[in-house]
Design a protein around this motif. Sequence first.
Motif, PDB file in Angstrom:
ATOM      1  N   LYS A  21      -1.956 -31.781   1.834  1.00 24.03           N
ATOM      2  CA  LYS A  21      -3.097 -32.266   2.626  1.00 24.03           C
ATOM      3  C   LYS A  21      -4.387 -31.558   2.248  1.00 24.03           C
ATOM      4  N   ARG A  22      -4.291 -30.253   1.921  1.00 22.05           N
ATOM      5  CA  ARG A  22      -5.471 -29.471   1.542  1.00 22.05           C
ATOM      6  C   ARG A  22      -5.888 -29.692   0.097  1.00 22.05           C
ATOM      7  N   GLY A  23      -5.094 -30.454  -0.641  1.00 17.94           N
ATOM      8  CA  GLY A  23      -5.453 -30.754  -2.018  1.00 17.94           C
ATOM      9  C   GLY A  23      -5.011 -29.710  -3.023  1.00 17.94           C
ATOM     10  N   LEU A  24      -4.140 -28.774  -2.615  1.00 21.88           N
ATOM     11  CA  LEU A  24      -3.665 -27.771  -3.558  1.00 21.88           C
ATOM     12  C   LEU A  24      -2.709 -28.381  -4.568  1.00 21.88           C
ATOM     13  N   TRP A  25      -2.036 -29.446  -4.191  1.00 23.34           N
ATOM     14  CA  TRP A  25      -1.257 -30.258  -5.121  1.00 23.34           C
ATOM     15  C   TRP A  25      -1.837 -31.645  -5.068  1.00 23.34           C
ATOM     16  N   ARG A  26      -2.032 -32.229  -6.214  1.00 24.45           N
ATOM     17  CA  ARG A  26      -2.634 -33.563  -6.315  1.00 24.45           C
ATOM     18  C   ARG A  26      -1.623 -34.532  -6.921  1.00 24.45           C
ATOM     19  N   GLU A  62       1.241 -29.135   4.169  1.00 26.50           N
ATOM     20  CA  GLU A  62      -0.110 -28.631   4.418  1.00 26.50           C
ATOM     21  C   GLU A  62      -0.850 -28.417   3.097  1.00 26.50           C
ATOM     22  N   ALA A  63      -0.160 -27.892   2.097  1.00 26.38           N
ATOM     23  CA  ALA A  63      -0.780 -27.684   0.788  1.00 26.38           C
ATOM     24  C   ALA A  63      -1.202 -29.010   0.165  1.00 26.38           C
ATOM     25  N   GLU A 120      -0.790 -18.719  -2.307  1.00 31.79           N
ATOM     26  CA  GLU A 120      -1.552 -19.109  -1.123  1.00 31.79           C
ATOM     27  C   GLU A 120      -0.723 -20.009  -0.208  1.00 31.79           C
ATOM     28  N   VAL A 121       0.010 -20.928  -0.789  1.00 27.86           N
ATOM     29  CA  VAL A 121       0.812 -21.879  -0.009  1.00 27.86           C
ATOM     30  C   VAL A 121       1.910 -21.168   0.770  1.00 27.86           C
ATOM     31  N   ARG A 138      -2.174 -20.719  -6.493  1.00 31.69           N
ATOM     32  CA  ARG A 138      -1.979 -21.773  -5.476  1.00 31.69           C
ATOM     33  C   ARG A 138      -0.657 -21.569  -4.759  1.00 31.69           C
TER      34      ARG A 138
END
Length: 67
Positions: A37-42, A34-35, A9-10, A6
Motif C-alpha cells: 500500500k505504501r508503494g515499497l513494492w510495486r 502495508e508495504a 523497513e517493512v 526496503r
Amino acid sequence: MNAEARHIEVFENLYQQDRSGLPKYQRLCNAMLEAIKRGLWRPGDRLPAEEELTALTPFSRGAPRAS
C-alpha cells in the motif's frame, strides 16, 4: 532505496513485542500488505522468498507436514 533497506523497513516492526494477539502469519501478511500500500513494492517487483523471509523476520519456517 535499495531492496535490502526496503525489506528492513517493512519487517522491523515484527521485532517489537506483540500485544495484538494476532498469529505470526497474520502479522507478516499485514506487514507485507502495508508495504504494498505504501508503494515499497510495486507491480512487477518480486516478493522475498520463504528462505529470505526467515532471514528478515524473527519467524522461522514451519515444519513440513508428514505425508
